[in-house]
Scaffold this motif. Structure first.
Motif, PDB file in Angstrom:
ATOM      1  N   LEU A 146      38.270  32.925  34.633  1.00 12.33           N
ATOM      2  CA  LEU A 146      39.407  33.080  35.531  1.00 12.33           C
ATOM      3  C   LEU A 146      38.998  32.863  36.996  1.00 12.33           C
ATOM      4  O   LEU A 146      37.860  33.156  37.379  1.00 12.33           O
ATOM      5  N   PRO A 147      39.914  32.380  37.830  1.00 16.07           N
ATOM      6  CA  PRO A 147      39.641  32.350  39.271  1.00 16.07           C
ATOM      7  C   PRO A 147      39.593  33.773  39.795  1.00 16.07           C
ATOM      8  O   PRO A 147      40.334  34.647  39.326  1.00 16.07           O
ATOM      9  N   TYR A 148      38.724  34.041  40.747  1.00 13.39           N
ATOM     10  CA  TYR A 148      38.601  35.403  41.262  1.00 13.39           C
ATOM     11  C   TYR A 148      38.189  35.352  42.730  1.00 13.39           C
ATOM     12  O   TYR A 148      37.751  34.322  43.239  1.00 13.39           O
ATOM     13  N   LEU A 149      38.328  36.499  43.402  1.00 14.35           N
ATOM     14  CA  LEU A 149      37.973  36.594  44.803  1.00 14.35           C
ATOM     15  C   LEU A 149      36.701  37.407  44.981  1.00 14.35           C
ATOM     16  O   LEU A 149      36.462  38.382  44.254  1.00 14.35           O
ATOM     17  N   ASN A 150      35.911  37.005  45.967  1.00 10.24           N
ATOM     18  CA  ASN A 150      34.721  37.755  46.338  1.00 10.24           C
ATOM     19  C   ASN A 150      35.090  38.869  47.314  1.00 10.24           C
ATOM     20  O   ASN A 150      35.956  38.700  48.178  1.00 10.24           O
ATOM     21  N   PHE A 151      34.432  39.999  47.187  1.00 13.72           N
ATOM     22  CA  PHE A 151      34.575  41.052  48.176  1.00 13.72           C
ATOM     23  C   PHE A 151      33.778  40.679  49.432  1.00 13.72           C
ATOM     24  O   PHE A 151      32.604  40.328  49.352  1.00 13.72           O
ATOM     25  N   ALA A 152      34.418  40.767  50.569  1.00 11.54           N
ATOM     26  CA  ALA A 152      33.731  40.613  51.847  1.00 11.54           C
ATOM     27  C   ALA A 152      33.359  41.993  52.384  1.00 11.54           C
ATOM     28  O   ALA A 152      33.827  43.021  51.873  1.00 11.54           O
TER      29      ALA A 152
END
Length: 507
Positions: free
Chosen positions: A180-186
């Motif tokens: 799945l596409p996912y976001l990185n934590f900044a």
């Protein structure tokens, strides 16, 4: 002029954005494993609407960030068994969706039950790993009998609720999928006021909506989570990116498309966007979901002090009047009490000390303190800087949990009362006689979001039977449920003397 300003000035009243949105509103707008790897958590046509915006400088960044973010933001549909829930308190409902002190909805609307197979609430979520972990808000998933997740490509999944934390309004869900596409934590500590951000979610039934703005402030405490938690952690990122009901649980990202916050609330007199939104910082959100995945519950460290926020004029004034004291407003938190067997007490911190720094973080308000300590776990050591009689001191404090432990605990380590979210006291003979009861215990310290709370039990309700067996002490309850893993049946009496039987699955 001054009075007019006061009347026009919006009250800092918060509407939680859509965890319990009514069907009428929806229709109107029509729209666990301890050894797991967390590495992916830390990787890093209307021109008038852009009047005055330097699109040449930031337009491309917005496009790139939007393309990265939209596929990783999902719609969450909350299907609740309304017949099995308490009717929501009207004041609380108004607090979530408008202004309880004036403005907003003038007359409570009748809450119609949604037809079968229709969601009772809509919100957003963010995919944070390729194998289907999704972060959202606790209020988005509260009371759900089923949670449905819809991706931006319209694929639909039934989600498993892995865990929640009412203290931070964070929830973790899981769908069975890969790649799945996912976001990185900044690193949310590194974000700056004035920095461009995008808010991505599904407001008012409008899927995959992107809005742009800036970070307006950091470390905001808006007295929101005290409605659902006795020990809330509030240090929100404030933004003027437009967010509305349905954005709850969605992404606040920087221009690189990295996740810096989970959109949670708005400041509004009407329940709709009026210029200010609030997001849980990504560093805190990441810590919560890592705890839930690894331990099954949140590991929260405590200093063990009761405090007064010296930056809050009203609190200081009330304290001075109550205690006939002469405290001055300013930065820092004043220690009002020190708990027995606490890390602060062990390190020598006393009543009257003023905490000004934790490690390298300045403590200007209670929001700063709750955020820094709330991001730690039992057993972590922090350097506390404080003043006493005008002199600056430091102390190394080992944080403990509320039970005085300094090590992590899993669900298996919890007592029966911790698992079901309530303690119990014996019922006096007088009360038994008044109610015509032969058995019973009184519910005490009912935990928000716990199993007893979910079935409608609050402090001072009388528990008569558990699984058909009479109970007269906490030991009776523990004996019945210790090692039990099935459905629990609880018979209780509410404040009106009504007898009710409800059930839940033993955690």
């Amino acid at each position: 002029m001054k009075n007019t300003f006061k009347k026009l000035m919006p009250l800092a009243v918060v509407g939680v954005l859509s965890g319990a949105t009514t069907f009428g509103a929806i229709k109107y707008f029509d729209p666990h494993n301890s050894g797991e790897d967390f590495s992916y958590f830390t990787k890093s046509s209307n021109n008038a609407s852009f009047a005055g915006l330097n699109t040449g400088a930031v337009g491309d960044d917005f496009v790139k960030a939007s393309k990265m973010t939209v596929p990783a933001v999902v719609t969450i549909k909350n299907y609740s068994d309304r017949s099995a829930q308490r009717a929501p308190d009207s004041d609380l409902f108004d607090f979530f969706f408008g202004n309880p002190f004036g403005g907003g909805r003038q007359q409570p609307q009748q809450r119609q039950q949604p037809p079968k197979n229709m969601p009772s609430g809509l919100g957003s979520g963010v995919i944070i790993s390729p194998d289907g972990y999704i972060i959202s808000n606790n209020h988005v998933v509260a009371g759900a009998s089923k949670l449905e997740v819809v991706l931006s490509n319209k694929k639909t999944y039934i989600a498993n609720l892995v865990g929640t934390d009412p203290n931070t309004d964070i929830a973790l869900l899981k769908i069975e999928e890969k790649g799945l596409p996912y976001l990185n934590f900044a690193n949310s500590d590194a974000v700056e006021v004035g920095q461009w951000v995008l808010a991505v979610g599904n407001p008012l039934g409008l899927n995959s909506t992107v809005t742009a703005g800036i970070i307006s402030a950091k470390g905001r405490s808006i007295d929101l989570l005290s409605q659902q938690s006795r020990t809330p952690i509030e240090s929100f990122i404030q933004t003027d990116a437009a967010i509305n009901p349905g954005n709850s649980g969605g992404a606040l990202v920087n221009v690189s498309g990295d996740l810096i916050g989970i959109n949670t609330a708005i400041s509004s007199n009407t329940g709709y966007y009026e210029g200010y939104g609030f997001a849980v910082p990504s560093n805190l959100a990441r810590k919560i979901v890592e705890d839930i995945k690894k331990f099954g519950l949140v590991q929260r460290g405590f200093l063990g002090v009761g405090t007064l926020d010296l930056s809050n004029d009203n609190q200081v004034m009330a304290y001075n009047q109550e205690k006939k004291a002469n405290l001055k407003t300013g930065n820092g938190v004043y220690v009002r009490e020190v708990s027995d067997n606490s890390g602060a007490g062990d390190a020598g911190i006393r009543i009257g000390d003023v905490i000004t720094k934790i490690d390298n973080t300045d403590i200007n308000s209670y929001a700063d303190l709750s955020f820094v300590i709330g991001s730690k776990r039992p057993g972590d050591r922090v350097l506390v800087t404080y003043t006493r009689n005008g002199k600056t001191n430091t102390a190394n404090v080992t944080l403990k949990d509320q039970k005085g432990n300094t090590s992590a605990r899993s669900k298996a380590d919890l007592t029966v009362t911790e698992k079901i979210g309530s303690e119990f006291e014996p019922l006096s003979d007088r009360i038994k006689t008044n109610y015509g009861l032969n058995s019973g215990v009184i519910a005490r310290n009912v935990t928000e979001g716990g199993e007893m709370d979910k079935i409608g039990i609050v402090d001072n309700y009388i528990i008569i039977e558990v699984n058909g067996k009479p109970v007269n002490s906490q030991k009776d309850v523990e004996k019945i449920l210790d090692g039990y893993s099935g459905n629990v049946q609880v018979k209780y009496v509410d404040e009106y003397g009504r007898m009710t039987t409800r059930g839940f699955k033993m955690p």
